[in-house]
Design an enzyme around this catalytic site. Sequence first.
Site, mmCIF file in Angstrom:
data_model
loop_
_atom_site.group_PDB
_atom_site.id
_atom_site.type_symbol
_atom_site.label_atom_id
_atom_site.label_comp_id
_atom_site.label_asym_id
_atom_site.label_seq_id
_atom_site.Cartn_x
_atom_site.Cartn_y
_atom_site.Cartn_z
ATOM 1 N N LYS A 44 -36.862 49.708 7.681
ATOM 2 C CA LYS A 44 -36.320 49.431 9.007
ATOM 3 C C LYS A 44 -35.878 50.740 9.665
ATOM 4 O O LYS A 44 -35.127 51.525 9.057
ATOM 5 C CB LYS A 44 -35.124 48.483 8.903
ATOM 6 N N ASP A 54 -40.699 49.178 10.452
ATOM 7 C CA ASP A 54 -40.410 48.172 11.472
ATOM 8 C C ASP A 54 -39.257 48.683 12.331
ATOM 9 O O ASP A 54 -38.120 48.771 11.865
ATOM 10 C CB ASP A 54 -40.036 46.825 10.828
ATOM 11 N N GLU A 76 -44.461 48.484 12.865
ATOM 12 C CA GLU A 76 -44.270 47.158 13.460
ATOM 13 C C GLU A 76 -43.329 47.257 14.656
ATOM 14 O O GLU A 76 -42.277 47.896 14.586
ATOM 15 C CB GLU A 76 -43.677 46.254 12.369
ATOM 16 N N ASP A 96 -44.900 42.207 16.535
ATOM 17 C CA ASP A 96 -44.045 41.142 16.005
ATOM 18 C C ASP A 96 -43.397 40.423 17.199
ATOM 19 O O ASP A 96 -43.922 39.401 17.667
ATOM 20 C CB ASP A 96 -43.009 41.723 15.032
ATOM 21 N N LYS A 107 -45.147 34.548 12.304
ATOM 22 C CA LYS A 107 -43.953 33.959 11.666
ATOM 23 C C LYS A 107 -43.851 32.518 12.143
ATOM 24 O O LYS A 107 -43.954 32.264 13.353
ATOM 25 C CB LYS A 107 -42.694 34.697 12.099
#
Length: 364
Positions: A162, A190, A218, A243, A267
């Site tokens: 992250k 991400d 991402e 995303d 997702k």
Amino acid sequence: MKITDIKFAMLRVPLKTPFKTALRTVEKVEDVIVIVETDTGHVGYGEAPATAVITGDTHGSIIEAIKTMIKPKLIGEDIEDLNRITHLIQGSIVKNYSAKAAVEIAVYDLFAQRYNTPLYKILGGGEPTISTDITISVDYIDKMVKDSIDAVNRGFETLKIKVGKDIGVDIERVKAIYAAVEGKALLRLDANQGWTAKEAVYALTKLEDAGVRLELVEQPVKGYDLEGMKYITERVHTPVMADESTFGPKEVIDLIKMRAADIINIKLMKTGGISNAIRIADIAETFDVQCMIGCMLETSISVAAAAHLAVAKSHVITKVDLDGPSLCAFDPVVGNVKFNGAEISIENTPGLGIKEIKGLEMLG
Ligand SMILES: C[C@H](N)C(=O)N[C@@H](CCC(=O)O)C(=O)O
Ligand SMILES: [Mg+2]
């Protein structure tokens, strides 16, 4: 097998360590559990997290949407009419994707139970073992390096790092982690929308020039900034994954046509459940685009459903970020999907095979 009732519960599970992204810090999973009952005594389970910063959903909105808009349409419906039911769910209210996902997951669980087979077989079959990455929360550099080494020692071969905070520190974060785990783990980043397009190109170019090899990046910029996504995709070698930029099938088509990303993160909580997730996987396959299956902070009810889908669509869902259960301090669910470190495997019992959920707090 007709639907007779839909009940609600809360499931609260502490995380092993705080989960930190550019958007938020979370210390426990607190999800709405949906229990769909039928006249044959079969029960289907679904789950929805309140990821307000990404989907706009809260516990209250999830329960209210199901209670007042979805449930009245489903009572009396026959589970055998799966497509009719998913159509009713999707048409019951706009947005509210996590609420729709929870109900769809429970309905698919029941549909597979009806035919006495694991969900992934109903979805098309496949090899019932997949491998997930693990998230490394954004933090001080030393802490992230330590967490990355620990994850590799626990058997994870892909780390989802992250970032999305201060761009200069982010570059140093990634360089330090890469130096510590090079050759032992693949790195995916991400940014959770934390960078601008120019910052993303700057950071990724710096990392590429320094010899840091990344599997993908991402959601570098805001979800709505498709021009920004395209700007980055055109300028860096590292594959770009959407995303927060893509929720449903229509957005995926638009994004692919714009060439605004190389990969799509599916997702269930963004698609509104399994039916649209299947559509997205089929669209991506048609356009020769790869997908990741991802999750929010979810336990092994909804993440189990995502794992069944990933197995059945493994020819196009080639990347897996289903680490929700691994981030939890314990697994409260006894079902047919086993989360053992990086390995996720599915046993041969009907539906999601859920036998027990420890600590369920039923809501009136
Ligand atoms: C948990 C998963 N690895 C993940 O990172 N999911 C989301 C963020 C989920 C959240 O904030 O609850 C993602 O951005 O991919
Ligand atoms: Mg993400």
